[in-house]
Design a protein around this motif. Structure first.
Motif, PDB file in Angstrom:
ATOM      1  N   ALA A  93       0.852  -1.177   0.000  1.00  0.00           N
ATOM      2  CA  ALA A  93       0.000   0.000   0.000  1.00  0.00           C
ATOM      3  C   ALA A  93       0.889   1.229   0.000  1.00  0.00           C
ATOM      4  O   ALA A  93       2.070   1.156   0.321  1.00  0.00           O
ATOM      5  N   LEU A  98      -0.904   9.545   4.729  1.00  0.00           N
ATOM      6  CA  LEU A  98      -0.768  10.736   3.880  1.00  0.00           C
ATOM      7  C   LEU A  98      -1.974  10.876   2.956  1.00  0.00           C
ATOM      8  O   LEU A  98      -2.705   9.919   2.716  1.00  0.00           O
ATOM      9  N   GLN A 102      -0.292  13.672  -1.839  1.00  0.00           N
ATOM     10  CA  GLN A 102       1.029  13.717  -1.201  1.00  0.00           C
ATOM     11  C   GLN A 102       1.828  12.463  -1.550  1.00  0.00           C
ATOM     12  O   GLN A 102       2.992  12.539  -1.948  1.00  0.00           O
ATOM     13  N   VAL A 106       5.285  12.296  -3.823  1.00  0.00           N
ATOM     14  CA  VAL A 106       6.536  11.716  -3.341  1.00  0.00           C
ATOM     15  C   VAL A 106       7.097  10.749  -4.384  1.00  0.00           C
ATOM     16  O   VAL A 106       8.274  10.823  -4.753  1.00  0.00           O
ATOM     17  N   PHE A 107       6.240   9.866  -4.893  1.00  0.00           N
ATOM     18  CA  PHE A 107       6.746   8.897  -5.869  1.00  0.00           C
ATOM     19  C   PHE A 107       7.073   9.553  -7.210  1.00  0.00           C
ATOM     20  O   PHE A 107       8.028   9.171  -7.879  1.00  0.00           O
ATOM     21  N   LYS A 152       0.342   5.290  -9.285  1.00  0.00           N
ATOM     22  CA  LYS A 152       1.763   5.262  -8.910  1.00  0.00           C
ATOM     23  C   LYS A 152       2.553   4.411  -9.912  1.00  0.00           C
ATOM     24  O   LYS A 152       3.660   4.773 -10.315  1.00  0.00           O
TER      25      LYS A 152
ATOM     26  N   ALA B   8      12.567  13.983  -2.520  1.00  0.00           N
ATOM     27  CA  ALA B   8      11.242  13.359  -2.485  1.00  0.00           C
ATOM     28  C   ALA B   8      11.059  12.544  -1.202  1.00  0.00           C
ATOM     29  O   ALA B   8       9.992  12.580  -0.575  1.00  0.00           O
ATOM     30  N   LEU B   9      12.092  11.825  -0.801  1.00  0.00           N
ATOM     31  CA  LEU B   9      11.983  11.008   0.411  1.00  0.00           C
ATOM     32  C   LEU B   9      11.835  11.892   1.648  1.00  0.00           C
ATOM     33  O   LEU B   9      11.057  11.576   2.554  1.00  0.00           O
ATOM     34  N   MET B  11      10.569  14.855   1.653  1.00  0.00           N
ATOM     35  CA  MET B  11       9.236  15.451   1.544  1.00  0.00           C
ATOM     36  C   MET B  11       8.195  14.542   2.182  1.00  0.00           C
ATOM     37  O   MET B  11       7.268  15.007   2.853  1.00  0.00           O
ATOM     38  N   ARG B  12       8.363  13.247   1.981  1.00  0.00           N
ATOM     39  CA  ARG B  12       7.423  12.291   2.553  1.00  0.00           C
ATOM     40  C   ARG B  12       7.332  12.460   4.066  1.00  0.00           C
ATOM     41  O   ARG B  12       6.256  12.446   4.635  1.00  0.00           O
ATOM     42  N   PHE B  15       5.563  15.723   4.989  1.00  0.00           N
ATOM     43  CA  PHE B  15       4.109  15.545   4.869  1.00  0.00           C
ATOM     44  C   PHE B  15       3.565  14.854   6.114  1.00  0.00           C
ATOM     45  O   PHE B  15       2.512  15.196   6.640  1.00  0.00           O
ATOM     46  N   LEU B  16       4.322  13.868   6.570  1.00  0.00           N
ATOM     47  CA  LEU B  16       3.903  13.086   7.727  1.00  0.00           C
ATOM     48  C   LEU B  16       3.739  13.970   8.959  1.00  0.00           C
ATOM     49  O   LEU B  16       2.770  13.847   9.707  1.00  0.00           O
ATOM     50  N   GLN B  18       3.295  17.171   8.913  1.00  0.00           N
ATOM     51  CA  GLN B  18       2.242  18.124   8.651  1.00  0.00           C
ATOM     52  C   GLN B  18       0.881  17.470   8.886  1.00  0.00           C
ATOM     53  O   GLN B  18      -0.032  18.073   9.430  1.00  0.00           O
ATOM     54  N   ARG B  19       0.756  16.198   8.505  1.00  0.00           N
ATOM     55  CA  ARG B  19      -0.507  15.489   8.629  1.00  0.00           C
ATOM     56  C   ARG B  19      -0.819  15.141  10.080  1.00  0.00           C
ATOM     57  O   ARG B  19      -1.959  15.109  10.484  1.00  0.00           O
ATOM     58  N   ARG B  23       3.134  14.181  16.220  1.00  0.00           N
ATOM     59  CA  ARG B  23       4.550  13.815  16.168  1.00  0.00           C
ATOM     60  C   ARG B  23       5.444  14.935  16.664  1.00  0.00           C
ATOM     61  O   ARG B  23       6.508  14.697  17.207  1.00  0.00           O
ATOM     62  N   GLU B  83       8.842   3.898   9.904  1.00  0.00           N
ATOM     63  CA  GLU B  83       7.662   4.525   9.315  1.00  0.00           C
ATOM     64  C   GLU B  83       7.283   3.805   8.015  1.00  0.00           C
ATOM     65  O   GLU B  83       6.109   3.565   7.747  1.00  0.00           O
ATOM     66  N   THR B  87       3.834   1.475   7.519  1.00  0.00           N
ATOM     67  CA  THR B  87       2.845   1.828   6.507  1.00  0.00           C
ATOM     68  C   THR B  87       2.901   0.902   5.287  1.00  0.00           C
ATOM     69  O   THR B  87       2.307   1.193   4.258  1.00  0.00           O
ATOM     70  N   ARG B  88       3.620  -0.212   5.406  1.00  0.00           N
ATOM     71  CA  ARG B  88       3.748  -1.181   4.314  1.00  0.00           C
ATOM     72  C   ARG B  88       4.266  -0.536   3.031  1.00  0.00           C
ATOM     73  O   ARG B  88       3.911  -0.936   1.926  1.00  0.00           O
ATOM     74  N   ASN B  89       5.092   0.480   3.195  1.00  0.00           N
ATOM     75  CA  ASN B  89       5.583   1.235   2.049  1.00  0.00           C
ATOM     76  C   ASN B  89       6.965   0.771   1.603  1.00  0.00           C
ATOM     77  O   ASN B  89       7.453   1.157   0.551  1.00  0.00           O
ATOM     78  N   ASN B  92       7.392  -0.545  -1.918  1.00  0.00           N
ATOM     79  CA  ASN B  92       7.303   0.506  -2.942  1.00  0.00           C
ATOM     80  C   ASN B  92       8.626   1.238  -3.082  1.00  0.00           C
ATOM     81  O   ASN B  92       9.039   1.581  -4.181  1.00  0.00           O
ATOM     82  N   VAL B  93       9.272   1.485  -1.945  1.00  0.00           N
ATOM     83  CA  VAL B  93      10.542   2.206  -1.984  1.00  0.00           C
ATOM     84  C   VAL B  93      11.642   1.322  -2.569  1.00  0.00           C
ATOM     85  O   VAL B  93      12.446   1.765  -3.382  1.00  0.00           O
TER      86      VAL B  93
END
Ligand SMILES: Nc1ncnc2c1ncn2[C@@H]1O[C@H](COP(=O)(O)OP(=O)(O)O)[C@@H](O)[C@H]1O
Ligand SMILES: [Mg+2]
Lengths: 259, 265
Positions: A93, A98, A102, A106-107, A152, B8-9, B11-12, B15-16, B18-19, B23, B83, B87-89, B92-93
């Motif tokens: 996911a 976010l 957003q 990022v991607f 994405k 970009a990383l 920025m992520r 955003f976190l 800010q959201r 934190r 993090e 978030t199971r990210n 993707n990274v």
């Protein structure tokens, strides 16, 4: 027999083998994916589809065998290859905390997409989710989040795309929409896609060619129509069930008599 | 290295924050609690000591602020990674064209930004609350800051490697790693006050010369250059070793196929 594909090979595995604790999840698996071709990987749970994809993405190293993408060895050119490829799976996911825009920004940044705002808007329009930009990613429905993941996956205009069960957990209506849009973008941009699914409707509609895996080995391959014709079954679904249970595509006559 | 990937990383993570402004509370709340406790202890000691020692004992607050630089840098690196796990990210990274060095650099920057927040808050509060001015360390503050931050990065990479290798079960280690070494790096006391057997260990860590140096500056207005050199040298060693450990563990994880299990569990 269909005529040989003369398009450029963008992804190739040779004798790919991956063992986990002595058990072969992939056993001398070889295939070629051509530019603009959609290749389906089929097989029961545990057949080795995800393992194959993970090896192709460089997430898991193969025990032996060779992997090339765009004519380059995968391991040594991983970053360059990943720049031209992308991936989406029902099992990963984007960060749920976010907002959708957003995450996508990022991607877009990571992939170095020029005009990211415009690109994101364009793709979201295409997937009919333009209204989701300001939503919290973690609060999307399965169908919505699948489509956000697809945005994405299309962000960097990939030449090669890996989709691992993109329609899992979607209702038939959304699954149909997703298939159609994948097919549309794929045709427009001539993307080579490696596609896994347990949904035969998916496979028949989206894939030009399929490979059936059973316990890490190729059982048969060809166009969906070819495969049904080769077997004694009446549909791809029956072929799937047959392979999942017996590990082979046609009944051997002697066995048939004996039982 | 690609600058836009790192941007970009980072920025992520912005955003976190800010959201979820909660934190930021974590970044400010615990340091303040620590500061008030040590500040009050300092006041108590000041009331019961002669004038010279009374001004020296303010080093508790300096120690607190400097320790937090190390701690926040370590957390910045480790939590940025966690993090992605939470978030199971991670997958993707890892399937994106992100070099390990780019990923790590982004976590370093996040570490630096976290430090800035706490550092500003603590400096202001310690000045108005307890008349401790961290800038009495003058220009020494700069190399002190730098060395503690770099050591924090190394510890962060070690924590992250442990989590990569042993999964989320090792998560609590991510928090604990700095505290394993805290007793040895002479944060709140001099190396000569430590039990004799433990003193040699103190000099294995790049943070020790910094805390010693801080007290020296507060006492005499200057610190020793060779101590500073020792700290930089040890840091170079730790950063290299921790980086190698991280890359090695990442490769083992790929080889064993643990990355995907771990990233989607
Ligand atoms: N990291 C791993 N460690 C041990 N075994 C694994 C790992 N990943 C996959 N396997 C095993 O490899 C086989 C193939 O799994 P997988 O590729 O996920 O199948 P599919 O995606 O076709 O359902 C299964 O038996 C699975 O248990
Ligand atoms: Mg799978």
């Amino acid at each position: 027999m269909s005529s040989p594909d003369t398009r450029e090979v963008i992804l190739e595995a040779r004798e790919l083998t991956r063992e986990f604790d002595g058990v072969k999840a992939l056993d001398r698996f070889s295939f070629k994916l051509h530019r603009g071709e959609v290749l389906g990987l089929l097989g029961a749970n545990g057949a080795g589809k995800t393992t194959a994809m993970n090896c192709l993405l460089g997430l898991t190293l193969p025990t032996s065998g060779e992997l090339n993408a765009f004519g380059m060895p995968l391991q040594a050119n991983r970053i360059e290859i990943l720049r031209r490829a992308n991936f989406s799976s029902a099992y990963t996911a984007l960060p749920g905390n976010l907002l959708v825009w957003q995450n996508l920004s990022v991607f877009a940044g990571i992939y170095g997409v020029p005009n990211p705002k415009q690109k994101i808007a364009e793709l979201m329009e295409l997937l009919e989710i333009a209204h989701l930009q300001k939503r919290v990613t973690g609060q999307l429905s399965a169908g919505e989040s699948t489509r956000v993941n697809l945005v994405k996956a299309f962000l960097n205009d990939p030449e090669l795309l890996m989709l691992d069960e993109p329609t899992a957990s979607l209702d038939p209506d959304i699954a149909d929409k997703v298939r159609k849009v994948v097919r549309k973008v794929q045709r427009e941009r001539n993307i080579g896609i490696l596609y896994t699914s347990h949904n035969m409707r998916d496979i028949e509609e989206v894939c030009d060619r399929v490979i059936f895996l059973h316990k890490g080995k190729i059982v048969c391959e060809g166009t969906p129509a070819d495969i049904v014709a080769q077997s004694s079954s009446s549909s791809l679904e029956d072929v799937f069930i047959k392979i999942a249970r017996d590990g082979e595509i046609v009944d051997e006559p002697e066995k048939e008599k004996a039982s | 290295m690609n600058f836009y990937v790192i941007r970009a990383l980072v920025m992520r993570y912005l955003f976190l924050y800010q959201r979820t402004p909660m934190r930021l509370v974590e970044l400010v709340f615990w340091p303040l609690v620590d500061l008030v406790i040590w500040g009050n202890v300092t006041v108590f000691i000041q009331k019961n000591s002669d004038e010279k020692f009374a001004s020296f004992v303010l080093f508790f607050l300096g120690a607190m602020i400097l320790w937090d630089i190390l701690f926040r840098a370590q957390q910045g690196v480790a939590i940025s990674f966690l993090e992605d796990v939470w978030t199971r990210n991670l997958l993707n990274v890892f399937v994106a064209p992100v070099r390990t060095m780019e990923y790590l650099s982004a976590t370093y920057i996040v570490g630096f930004l976290r430090i800035l927040v706490t550092f500003v808050v603590m400096s202001v509060v310690s000045w108005f609350g307890y008349k401790f001015n961290v800038f009495q360390l003058q220009w020494w503050l700069l190399p002190f800051f730098l060395n503690l931050m770099i050591f924090g990065w190394s510890l962060g990479m070690i924590s992250t490697a442990l989590i990569l290798r042993w999964g989320q079960a090792a998560e609590s280690l991510a928090w604990a790693v700095p505290f394993f070494i805290q007793p040895f790096v002479a944060v709140f006391y001099r190396v000569e006050d430590m039990p004799a057997w433990s003193r040699p260990f103190a000099w294995l860590f790049p943070a020790t010369p910094i805390f010693e140096g801080m007290r020296h500056v507060m006492d005499t207005g200057s610190a020793s250059w060779s101590m500073l050199g020792l700290s930089f040298g040890l840091n170079a060693l730790y950063l290299t070793l921790a980086g190698m450990l991280f890359v090695r563990v990442l490769n083992i994880t790929r080889k064993r196929g643990l990355l995907t299990k771990f990233a989607t569990q």
